[in-house]
Design a protein around this motif. Structure first.
Motif, PDB file in Angstrom:
ATOM      1  N   LYS A  36     -23.896   6.159   5.814  1.00 17.39           N
ATOM      2  CA  LYS A  36     -22.701   5.480   6.013  1.00 17.39           C
ATOM      3  C   LYS A  36     -22.634   4.296   5.442  1.00 17.39           C
ATOM      4  CE  LYS A  36     -20.215   6.338   9.550  1.00 17.39           C
ATOM      5  NZ  LYS A  36     -19.701   6.321  10.721  1.00 17.39           N
ATOM      6  N   ASN A  37     -23.596   3.352   5.671  1.00 22.06           N
ATOM      7  CA  ASN A  37     -23.683   2.027   5.295  1.00 22.06           C
ATOM      8  C   ASN A  37     -23.872   2.048   3.786  1.00 22.06           C
ATOM      9  OD1 ASN A  37     -23.429   1.121   7.821  1.00 22.06           O
ATOM     10  ND2 ASN A  37     -25.466   0.613   8.200  1.00 22.06           N
ATOM     11  N   VAL A  38     -24.730   2.880   2.999  1.00 17.67           N
ATOM     12  CA  VAL A  38     -25.064   2.746   1.630  1.00 17.67           C
ATOM     13  C   VAL A  38     -23.626   3.208   0.814  1.00 17.67           C
ATOM     14  CG1 VAL A  38     -26.277   4.107  -0.086  1.00 17.67           C
ATOM     15  CG2 VAL A  38     -27.491   3.326   1.860  1.00 17.67           C
ATOM     16  N   ILE A  39     -22.938   4.311   1.450  1.00 18.54           N
ATOM     17  CA  ILE A  39     -21.749   4.703   0.749  1.00 18.54           C
ATOM     18  C   ILE A  39     -20.924   3.407   0.771  1.00 18.54           C
ATOM     19  CG2 ILE A  39     -19.773   6.181   0.731  1.00 18.54           C
ATOM     20  CD1 ILE A  39     -21.936   8.269   1.824  1.00 18.54           C
ATOM     21  N   ARG A  40     -20.649   2.625   1.987  1.00 20.30           N
ATOM     22  CA  ARG A  40     -19.667   1.672   2.024  1.00 20.30           C
ATOM     23  C   ARG A  40     -20.098   0.463   1.108  1.00 20.30           C
ATOM     24  NH1 ARG A  40     -18.637   1.249   8.383  1.00 20.30           N
ATOM     25  NH2 ARG A  40     -17.412   3.092   8.803  1.00 20.30           N
ATOM     26  N   GLY A  41     -21.571   0.059   1.229  1.00 21.59           N
ATOM     27  CA  GLY A  41     -22.070  -0.868   0.315  1.00 21.59           C
ATOM     28  C   GLY A  41     -21.718  -0.676  -0.947  1.00 21.59           C
ATOM     29  N   LEU A  42     -22.343   0.477  -1.519  1.00 18.45           N
ATOM     30  CA  LEU A  42     -22.066   0.675  -2.970  1.00 18.45           C
ATOM     31  C   LEU A  42     -20.534   0.786  -3.327  1.00 18.45           C
ATOM     32  CD1 LEU A  42     -24.671   3.443  -3.530  1.00 18.45           C
ATOM     33  CD2 LEU A  42     -24.840   1.016  -4.064  1.00 18.45           C
ATOM     34  N   GLY A  43     -19.655   1.333  -2.564  1.00 24.63           N
ATOM     35  CA  GLY A  43     -18.410   1.150  -2.910  1.00 24.63           C
ATOM     36  C   GLY A  43     -17.906  -0.267  -3.030  1.00 24.63           C
ATOM     37  N   ALA A  44     -18.326  -1.091  -2.199  1.00 28.45           N
ATOM     38  CA  ALA A  44     -17.801  -2.517  -2.176  1.00 28.45           C
ATOM     39  C   ALA A  44     -18.460  -3.351  -3.307  1.00 28.45           C
ATOM     40  CB  ALA A  44     -18.426  -3.387  -0.901  1.00 28.45           C
ATOM     41  N   VAL A  45     -19.659  -2.913  -3.702  1.00 30.04           N
ATOM     42  CA  VAL A  45     -20.272  -3.460  -5.039  1.00 30.04           C
ATOM     43  C   VAL A  45     -19.496  -2.667  -6.090  1.00 30.04           C
ATOM     44  CG1 VAL A  45     -22.525  -3.267  -6.342  1.00 30.04           C
ATOM     45  CG2 VAL A  45     -22.659  -3.583  -4.192  1.00 30.04           C
ATOM     46  N   GLU A  46     -19.086  -1.847  -6.222  1.00 28.83           N
ATOM     47  CA  GLU A  46     -18.331  -1.119  -7.396  1.00 28.83           C
ATOM     48  C   GLU A  46     -17.112  -1.900  -7.496  1.00 28.83           C
ATOM     49  OE1 GLU A  46     -17.967   1.388 -10.487  1.00 28.83           O
ATOM     50  OE2 GLU A  46     -19.467   1.006  -9.599  1.00 28.83           O
ATOM     51  N   SER A  47     -16.386  -2.023  -6.570  1.00 33.13           N
ATOM     52  CA  SER A  47     -15.128  -2.817  -6.480  1.00 33.13           C
ATOM     53  C   SER A  47     -15.226  -4.008  -7.127  1.00 33.13           C
ATOM     54  CB  SER A  47     -14.397  -2.880  -5.080  1.00 33.13           C
ATOM     55  OG  SER A  47     -14.193  -1.479  -4.591  1.00 33.13           O
ATOM     56  N   SER A  48     -16.326  -4.820  -6.461  1.00 26.79           N
ATOM     57  CA  SER A  48     -16.576  -6.303  -7.006  1.00 26.79           C
ATOM     58  C   SER A  48     -16.960  -6.441  -8.528  1.00 26.79           C
ATOM     59  CB  SER A  48     -17.874  -6.842  -6.303  1.00 26.79           C
ATOM     60  OG  SER A  48     -17.431  -6.989  -4.849  1.00 26.79           O
ATOM     61  N   ARG A  49     -17.752  -5.074  -9.051  1.00 27.82           N
ATOM     62  CA  ARG A  49     -18.072  -5.173 -10.563  1.00 27.82           C
ATOM     63  C   ARG A  49     -16.841  -4.947 -11.197  1.00 27.82           C
ATOM     64  NH1 ARG A  49     -19.261  -1.597 -14.446  1.00 27.82           N
ATOM     65  NH2 ARG A  49     -18.690   0.231 -12.890  1.00 27.82           N
TER      66      ARG A  49
END
Length: 382
Positions: A36-49
């Motif tokens: 869950k943390n990996v999915i949430r974290g990668l989602g936040a990184v993708e949004s920032s990118r």
């Protein structure tokens, strides 16, 4: 004979299910949380990118480099969190394998769920088993001081999930003493998938209590927002994860909680049912009991301790109608109190509601000594 042996092995495995099942469930919890943390974290990184790409034409090179560094730090944080969770997963899985190996070391003659392999005394394996069973009982009965002493005295750390018991106890205390739902809600968020599998509405009930706390504090607007965010979809019997009884319970509590909104600022005029919902003497105790039930189901901790179950099995096997006959007790009270566990005052309280076990053969017992009558102890009068 092979069928009997197979049945005994299955009974032994079922009896010890929590011993190796609990650490496995702890490992699965950490795995779900890591994913869950990996999915949430990668989602936040993708949004920032994506946001950085939109602004890339207007940003100077220094700002672009800073944004890239921020993304790298976010990815590093995700990696560190995953590695930490991975270590915990490995630890719990190693504990699971260790306990399975321990069960495989059981003496061959230990065929019953709580039997003994030797007439001359217990083996080292059986002594270790008894120690961990007693330790488990201490944790379940909230005897923390005794449990910690036993943990220090013997090498039992790998045999009992002390962390799980302490985590549950800490959350139960926060509910009962501090009237704080946040630790319990955080735990529910980490175990939401498993809670649905065990058919538990505890997360919804906790959100209801938080909603009522907002009403109690007079925060009507916040209460409305909280309803829209967390209470719009109560457990329903249409959902295969919840039973009809649970759906009805949640619907009733939601109706009572929603009606409390009318009495914000003038709660003294509310009907008794609303006052009971808001300030009843048992609301926090009932909530903590519901949480304890859910947590034990999620972690595969038995409702009754292994020691209690073993005692009941033994009393059930020894229970006779004579144990509850006043004539027999008055005839020889000393024998009744000390030689028969069921006739004992404390044993009788436990055995009263237990069924009589089935015996393939009948035996005669001396009503005075309580000893079995056979060729070595023949009856004098029939």
């Amino acid at each position: 004979m092979s069928t009997i042996k197979t049945n005994e092995q299955e009974a032994f495995s079922s009896f010890e299910l929590s011993y190796y099942g609990t650490p496995f469930q702890l490992a699965m919890k950490e795995y779900r949380l890591a994913a869950k943390n990996v999915i949430r974290g990668l989602g936040a990184v993708e949004s920032s990118r994506n946001e950085m790409e939109k602004q890339s034409l207007d940003l100077p090179d220094n700002s672009k480099n800073l944004k890239r560094q921020e993304l790298i730090l976010q990815l590093k944080k995700i990696e560190d969190d995953y590695n930490e969770r991975d270590d915990l997963i490995r630890k719990h899985l190693q504990t699971t394998l260790f306990r399975i190996a321990e069960l495989q070391k059981a003496p061959e003659n230990v065929t019953s769920p709580f039997g003994s392999s030797s007439r001359n005394g217990s083996s080292a394996w059986e002594k270790k088993r008894m120690e961990r069973v007693i330790l488990e009982y201490f944790f379940k009965e909230k005897l923390s001081a005794s449990a910690n002493l036993l943990l220090k005295k013997d090498d039992l750390v790998k045999h009992v999930d002390a962390e799980a018991y302490q985590e549950i106890r800490s959350i139960v205390t926060s509910l009962e003493s501090d009237h704080n739902c946040k630790p319990a809600l955080h735990w529910c968020d980490m175990n939401s998938a498993r809670l649905k599998k065990v058919n538990s509405p505890i997360e919804y009930l906790l959100h209801l209590r938080e909603f009522l706390q907002l009403i109690k504090e007079g925060n009507k607007d916040e209460a409305f927002e909280y309803t829209q965010k967390y209470l719009y979809s109560p457990p329903s019997e249409k959902d295969s994860n919840y039973s009809k009884e649970i759906a009805a319970k949640c619907e009733k509590q939601l109706s009572l909680a929603a009606s409390c909104l009318v009495f914000v600022g003038n709660f003294e005029s509310a009907p008794p049912s609303n006052q009971e919902t808001m300030n009843g003497p048992n609301v926090w105790t009932d909530l903590s009991t519901e949480f304890l039930k859910a947590a034990e189901s999620v972690y595969r901790i038995p409702v009754h301790s292994t020691l209690e179950t073993a005692v009941k099995i033994g009393l059930c096997a020894l229970k006779k109608s004579a144990c509850f006959s006043e004539d027999e007790i008055n005839l020889n009270p000393v024998r009744s109190s000390f030689e028969c566990p069921v006739c004992n005052k404390d044993g009788k309280k436990i055995a009263k509601e237990l069924p009589y076990s089935h015996h393939n053969f009948s035996y005669f017992f001396c009503r005075i000594t309580g000893k079995k009558m056979d060729e070595k102890n023949r009856p004098l009068i029939l």
